[in-house]
Design a protein around this motif. Structure first.
Motif, PDB file in Angstrom:
ATOM      1  N   THR A  28     -18.583  13.434   4.743  1.00 10.45           N
ATOM      2  CA  THR A  28     -18.583  12.046   5.194  1.00 10.45           C
ATOM      3  C   THR A  28     -17.360  11.335   4.610  1.00 10.45           C
ATOM      4  OG1 THR A  28     -19.902  10.017   5.335  1.00 10.45           O
ATOM      5  CG2 THR A  28     -20.123  11.266   3.301  1.00 10.45           C
ATOM      6  N   TYR A  29     -16.758  10.470   5.428  1.00 14.52           N
ATOM      7  CA  TYR A  29     -15.516   9.794   5.058  1.00 14.52           C
ATOM      8  C   TYR A  29     -15.672   8.291   5.290  1.00 14.52           C
ATOM      9  CZ  TYR A  29     -13.925  14.593   5.737  1.00 14.52           C
ATOM     10  OH  TYR A  29     -13.804  15.954   5.675  1.00 14.52           O
ATOM     11  N   ALA A  30     -14.853   7.539   4.575  1.00 15.09           N
ATOM     12  CA  ALA A  30     -14.776   6.092   4.816  1.00 15.09           C
ATOM     13  C   ALA A  30     -13.380   5.793   5.356  1.00 15.09           C
ATOM     14  CB  ALA A  30     -15.021   5.326   3.529  1.00 15.09           C
ATOM     15  N   VAL A  31     -13.342   5.189   6.533  1.00 13.80           N
ATOM     16  CA  VAL A  31     -12.071   4.855   7.187  1.00 13.80           C
ATOM     17  C   VAL A  31     -11.837   3.361   6.970  1.00 13.80           C
ATOM     18  CG1 VAL A  31     -10.759   4.943   9.337  1.00 13.80           C
ATOM     19  CG2 VAL A  31     -12.634   6.571   8.938  1.00 13.80           C
ATOM     20  N   ILE A  32     -10.752   3.032   6.301  1.00 13.37           N
ATOM     21  CA  ILE A  32     -10.548   1.651   5.842  1.00 13.37           C
ATOM     22  C   ILE A  32      -9.323   1.039   6.502  1.00 13.37           C
ATOM     23  CG2 ILE A  32     -10.121   0.204   3.804  1.00 13.37           C
ATOM     24  CD1 ILE A  32     -11.299   2.678   2.173  1.00 13.37           C
ATOM     25  N   LYS A  33      -9.458  -0.214   6.903  1.00 10.77           N
ATOM     26  CA  LYS A  33      -8.281  -0.981   7.334  1.00 10.77           C
ATOM     27  C   LYS A  33      -8.153  -2.180   6.389  1.00 10.77           C
ATOM     28  CE  LYS A  33      -7.264  -1.774  11.789  1.00 10.77           C
ATOM     29  NZ  LYS A  33      -7.329  -2.467  13.118  1.00 10.77           N
ATOM     30  N   THR A  34      -7.001  -2.269   5.729  1.00 10.68           N
ATOM     31  CA  THR A  34      -6.823  -3.346   4.752  1.00 10.68           C
ATOM     32  C   THR A  34      -6.530  -4.671   5.469  1.00 10.68           C
ATOM     33  OG1 THR A  34      -4.476  -2.953   4.535  1.00 10.68           O
ATOM     34  CG2 THR A  34      -5.918  -1.730   3.051  1.00 10.68           C
ATOM     35  N   LYS A  35      -6.408  -5.708   4.670  1.00  7.35           N
ATOM     36  CA  LYS A  35      -6.184  -7.047   5.229  1.00  7.35           C
ATOM     37  C   LYS A  35      -4.903  -7.094   6.072  1.00  7.35           C
ATOM     38  CE  LYS A  35      -5.744 -11.795   3.541  1.00  7.35           C
ATOM     39  NZ  LYS A  35      -5.528 -12.583   2.300  1.00  7.35           N
ATOM     40  N   ASP A  36      -3.866  -6.353   5.616  1.00  5.06           N
ATOM     41  CA  ASP A  36      -2.600  -6.389   6.352  1.00  5.06           C
ATOM     42  C   ASP A  36      -2.474  -5.236   7.351  1.00  5.06           C
ATOM     43  OD1 ASP A  36      -2.285  -4.281   4.649  1.00  5.06           O
ATOM     44  OD2 ASP A  36      -0.537  -5.064   3.585  1.00  5.06           O
ATOM     45  N   GLY A  37      -3.574  -4.582   7.684  1.00  2.46           N
ATOM     46  CA  GLY A  37      -3.584  -3.599   8.766  1.00  2.46           C
ATOM     47  C   GLY A  37      -3.246  -2.181   8.360  1.00  2.46           C
ATOM     48  N   ARG A  38      -3.034  -1.918   7.069  1.00  6.60           N
ATOM     49  CA  ARG A  38      -2.789  -0.528   6.650  1.00  6.60           C
ATOM     50  C   ARG A  38      -4.113   0.249   6.669  1.00  6.60           C
ATOM     51  NH1 ARG A  38       0.430  -1.202   1.119  1.00  6.60           N
ATOM     52  NH2 ARG A  38      -0.655  -3.222   1.118  1.00  6.60           N
ATOM     53  N   CYS A  39      -4.006   1.531   7.008  1.00  6.11           N
ATOM     54  CA  CYS A  39      -5.227   2.338   7.129  1.00  6.11           C
ATOM     55  C   CYS A  39      -5.270   3.426   6.070  1.00  6.11           C
ATOM     56  CB  CYS A  39      -5.300   2.980   8.511  1.00  6.11           C
ATOM     57  SG  CYS A  39      -5.453   1.753   9.804  1.00  6.11           S
ATOM     58  N   SER A  40      -6.494   3.800   5.727  1.00  6.26           N
ATOM     59  CA  SER A  40      -6.689   4.800   4.699  1.00  6.26           C
ATOM     60  C   SER A  40      -8.016   5.509   4.960  1.00  6.26           C
ATOM     61  CB  SER A  40      -6.719   4.093   3.336  1.00  6.26           C
ATOM     62  OG  SER A  40      -7.048   4.989   2.319  1.00  6.26           O
ATOM     63  N   PHE A  57     -17.777  -3.317   0.746  1.00  6.95           N
ATOM     64  CA  PHE A  57     -17.050  -4.561   1.030  1.00  6.95           C
ATOM     65  C   PHE A  57     -15.555  -4.320   0.803  1.00  6.95           C
ATOM     66  CE2 PHE A  57     -15.588  -8.723  -0.903  1.00  6.95           C
ATOM     67  CZ  PHE A  57     -15.526  -9.410   0.300  1.00  6.95           C
ATOM     68  N   VAL A  58     -14.757  -4.585   1.843  1.00  4.31           N
ATOM     69  CA  VAL A  58     -13.308  -4.425   1.716  1.00  4.31           C
ATOM     70  C   VAL A  58     -12.684  -5.797   1.519  1.00  4.31           C
ATOM     71  CG1 VAL A  58     -11.188  -3.635   2.844  1.00  4.31           C
ATOM     72  CG2 VAL A  58     -13.332  -2.373   3.172  1.00  4.31           C
ATOM     73  N   ASP A  59     -11.887  -5.920   0.482  1.00  8.22           N
ATOM     74  CA  ASP A  59     -11.191  -7.180   0.231  1.00  8.22           C
ATOM     75  C   ASP A  59      -9.737  -6.841  -0.068  1.00  8.22           C
ATOM     76  OD1 ASP A  59     -10.501  -9.759  -0.237  1.00  8.22           O
ATOM     77  OD2 ASP A  59     -11.629  -9.980  -2.106  1.00  8.22           O
ATOM     78  N   ASP A  60      -8.885  -7.100   0.913  1.00  7.58           N
ATOM     79  CA  ASP A  60      -7.461  -6.757   0.797  1.00  7.58           C
ATOM     80  C   ASP A  60      -7.304  -5.242   0.651  1.00  7.58           C
ATOM     81  OD1 ASP A  60      -4.799  -7.179   0.782  1.00  7.58           O
ATOM     82  OD2 ASP A  60      -4.727  -8.336  -1.074  1.00  7.58           O
ATOM     83  N   THR A  61      -6.862  -4.747  -0.493  1.00 10.99           N
ATOM     84  CA  THR A  61      -6.688  -3.292  -0.643  1.00 10.99           C
ATOM     85  C   THR A  61      -7.767  -2.672  -1.533  1.00 10.99           C
ATOM     86  OG1 THR A  61      -5.199  -3.655  -2.487  1.00 10.99           O
ATOM     87  CG2 THR A  61      -4.178  -3.381  -0.329  1.00 10.99           C
ATOM     88  N   PHE A  72     -12.660   0.680  -5.836  1.00 13.57           N
ATOM     89  CA  PHE A  72     -11.517   1.585  -5.754  1.00 13.57           C
ATOM     90  C   PHE A  72     -10.361   0.861  -5.082  1.00 13.57           C
ATOM     91  CE2 PHE A  72     -15.296   4.277  -5.322  1.00 13.57           C
ATOM     92  CZ  PHE A  72     -15.047   5.304  -6.216  1.00 13.57           C
ATOM     93  N   ASN A  73      -9.136   1.275  -5.433  1.00 13.43           N
ATOM     94  CA  ASN A  73      -7.988   0.897  -4.616  1.00 13.43           C
ATOM     95  C   ASN A  73      -8.076   1.740  -3.350  1.00 13.43           C
ATOM     96  OD1 ASN A  73      -5.312   1.103  -3.415  1.00 13.43           O
ATOM     97  ND2 ASN A  73      -4.591  -0.016  -5.217  1.00 13.43           N
ATOM     98  N   ALA A  74      -8.143   1.093  -2.207  1.00 15.94           N
ATOM     99  CA  ALA A  74      -8.369   1.813  -0.956  1.00 15.94           C
ATOM    100  C   ALA A  74      -7.190   2.694  -0.567  1.00 15.94           C
ATOM    101  CB  ALA A  74      -8.653   0.806   0.165  1.00 15.94           C
ATOM    102  N   LEU A  75      -6.005   2.396  -1.083  1.00 14.03           N
ATOM    103  CA  LEU A  75      -4.806   3.141  -0.688  1.00 14.03           C
ATOM    104  C   LEU A  75      -4.487   4.288  -1.640  1.00 14.03           C
ATOM    105  CD1 LEU A  75      -2.592   0.090   0.328  1.00 14.03           C
ATOM    106  CD2 LEU A  75      -3.925   1.573   1.829  1.00 14.03           C
ATOM    107  N   THR A  76      -4.852   4.121  -2.911  1.00  6.92           N
ATOM    108  CA  THR A  76      -4.532   5.173  -3.891  1.00  6.92           C
ATOM    109  C   THR A  76      -5.780   5.924  -4.369  1.00  6.92           C
ATOM    110  OG1 THR A  76      -4.815   3.743  -5.830  1.00  6.92           O
ATOM    111  CG2 THR A  76      -2.637   3.741  -4.765  1.00  6.92           C
ATOM    112  N   GLY A  77      -6.960   5.331  -4.168  1.00  6.39           N
ATOM    113  CA  GLY A  77      -8.199   5.948  -4.622  1.00  6.39           C
ATOM    114  C   GLY A  77      -8.518   5.707  -6.081  1.00  6.39           C
ATOM    115  N   GLU A  78      -7.618   5.021  -6.796  1.00 10.01           N
ATOM    116  CA  GLU A  78      -7.830   4.780  -8.223  1.00 10.01           C
ATOM    117  C   GLU A  78      -8.994   3.810  -8.444  1.00 10.01           C
ATOM    118  OE1 GLU A  78      -6.321   6.200 -10.941  1.00 10.01           O
ATOM    119  OE2 GLU A  78      -5.554   7.526  -9.387  1.00 10.01           O
ATOM    120  N   PRO A  79      -9.785   4.033  -9.507  1.00 11.32           N
ATOM    121  CA  PRO A  79     -10.853   3.069  -9.813  1.00 11.32           C
ATOM    122  C   PRO A  79     -10.255   1.767 -10.355  1.00 11.32           C
ATOM    123  CG  PRO A  79     -10.821   4.842 -11.436  1.00 11.32           C
ATOM    124  CD  PRO A  79      -9.788   5.186 -10.417  1.00 11.32           C
ATOM    125  N   VAL A  80     -10.769   0.632  -9.888  1.00 13.38           N
ATOM    126  CA  VAL A  80     -10.254  -0.650 -10.381  1.00 13.38           C
ATOM    127  C   VAL A  80     -11.349  -1.519 -10.993  1.00 13.38           C
ATOM    128  CG1 VAL A  80      -8.221  -0.733  -8.908  1.00 13.38           C
ATOM    129  CG2 VAL A  80     -10.361  -1.656  -8.043  1.00 13.38           C
TER     130      VAL A  80
END
Lengths: 105, 341
Positions: A28-40, A57-61, A72-80
């Protein structure tokens, strides 16, 4: 060697600041679109507890787990934000012909 | 009697029964609606926190002015509730980091509120994550405040934190010297132990400084403002908080069976930051306090009937705890809606 690109969903079907679930072959995967339209595309289950990030809940990245509010950072996967401690896997992702695609290493 | 020790024999029983980190019941909610519910607001949270600090400042001023008169009694009664009880809901919501949109703002208020409600912040952060994974699962959940086969008078003593305060103070002292408790070792990652050590040292320093200052001016008035309100002002959150889970089912994976939603008036909801919608909070902890009422309206048809008032819920809690003091098999069975059972 990289595998073929996998179509996760239509780019237009996913709003900015949102996430959708994509299941394939017992994964199973999570497909994310950030606030500025980048996908991950990232692993769908949180690395901390048993929860689908696609319900989060997605908020910006940043994507927040719906069960314990770890982030998580949606683009790098790092825990924040705790309780997440372990990074999640981020797959190589592209937008091609109006579709969000990803591939595994 | 059941052994409630976290990581004790009941933990293995729970694991074998599939109750650990299980898939819990979730009502159906439209994703677009849920996205709206999950939005956070720095402005709204700041307004609420400012109103709390303003109320503390006003009642604190009145308490100070009335020191030495009988008027100090009601003044400190209100100040104590604002300090020792209202801090619980601020601690809770900022612990989830859902009050403010910005992470550091949540963390800033969290560390202040943790001191006021007398909880070491890092341990309780992990304890509360476990509470959400394994809500009222015996042997797993460290936040089962109301256990079975416990004499009812002990819960009355807990109104003044008779058990919790000494236990927490002991942990602060242990942590300050680098000693971690068995609970911490069970659910807190070792790499976070240093946060517990330093938080305990800072909090103990504030307490000791307050005691020294009180001794220097030969008056315990400073301690009535800092430290002691965590004890004498704690009773109100015990009253409100008892409605969350007390007397309901243990070892179930449906929050509708082990948690209550209670309709409360605006004053209680301000103090409690809408945690009266507790089933909704447990199922969807990403929804901030100011959206819980809307979430409740969206899902209430899939939940048991809410309790119409604080008093109605408390009546049931007192009845159940008195029964459970003698009969550990007794619990209140909640009625699920037929179409969502």
């Amino acid at each position: 060697m990289s595998q073929d690109w996998i179509v996760a969903c239509e780019f237009a079907s996913l709003a900015a600041n949102d996430v959708a679930r994509f299941d394939m072959a017992e994964a199973t995967y999570a497909v994310i679109k950030t606030k500025d339209g980048r996908c991950s595309v990232i692993d769908g289950l949180c690395t901390h507890g048993k929860a689908h990030l696609a319900e989060g809940f997605v908020d910006d990245t940043t994507i927040e787990c719906p069960k314990h509010n770890g982030r998580f950072n949606a683009l790098t996967g790092e825990p924040v934000a705790s309780p997440v401690r372990v990074a999640t896997t981020v797959y190589e992702t592209r937008v091609n012909d109006g579709k969000i695609e990803f591939r595994k290493p | 009697m059941l052994d409630y020790t976290v990581g004790g024999p009941e933990a293995e029983v729970a694991r074998n029964a599939g109750l650990v980190d299980a898939d819990w019941y979730k009502p159906k909610v439209d994703r677009e609606l849920m996205k709206q519910f999950m939005q956070r607001s720095n402005g709204l949270a700041a307004l609420h926190v400012a109103s709390w600090f303003a109320a503390l400042a006003i009642t604190g001023y009145l308490a100070h002015r009335s020191w030495g008169t009988w008027w100090a009694v009601p003044a400190f009664l209100v100040y104590g509730v604002l300090y020792g009880s209202m801090s619980d809901s601020r601690w809770h919501e900022t612990g989830h980091r859902t009050a403010f949109r910005t992470k550091w703002m949540n963390d800033f208020v969290y560390y202040i509120a943790s001191f006021m409600v007398f909880r070491e912040p890092e341990t309780w952060r992990w304890s509360h994550a476990r509470h959400h994974s394994d809500t009222i699962i015996v042997g797993r959940d460290a936040e089962i405040a109301f256990k079975r086969k416990v004499p009812f008078y002990k819960y009355l003593l807990e109104l003044l934190s008779f058990g919790a305060f000494p236990a927490e103070l002991k942990q602060w002292i242990q942590n300050a010297f680098g000693v971690m408790t068995s609970n911490q070792k069970d659910f807190q990652p070792p790499e976070t132990f240093h946060i517990s050590r330093w938080a305990s040292r800072v909090y103990l320093t504030i307490l000791v400084a307050t005691v020294v200052f009180s001794w220097q001016i030969r008056s315990f008035e400073p301690m009535m403002f800092v430290g002691l309100p965590s004890i004498y002002g704690h009773w109100f959150v015990v009253v409100l908080g008892s409605t969350q889970h007390a007397g309901l089912a243990e070892n179930t994976i449906d929050h509708r069976l082990n948690t209550r939603t209670v309709y409360m008036g605006p004053l209680n909801r301000w103090i409690y930051w809408n945690m009266n919608y507790h089933i909704e909070h447990h199922i969807y902890p990403s929804v901030p306090f100011h959206q819980l009422k809307k979430l409740h309206l969206a899902v209430k048809d899939q939940l048991p009937a809410p309790y119409p008032s604080t008093i109605s819920a408390l009546r049931e809690v007192v009845y159940a705890l008195r029964r459970q003091a003698k009969d550990e098999n007794f619990y209140i069975k909640r009625q699920l809606p037929q179409h969502a059972a």
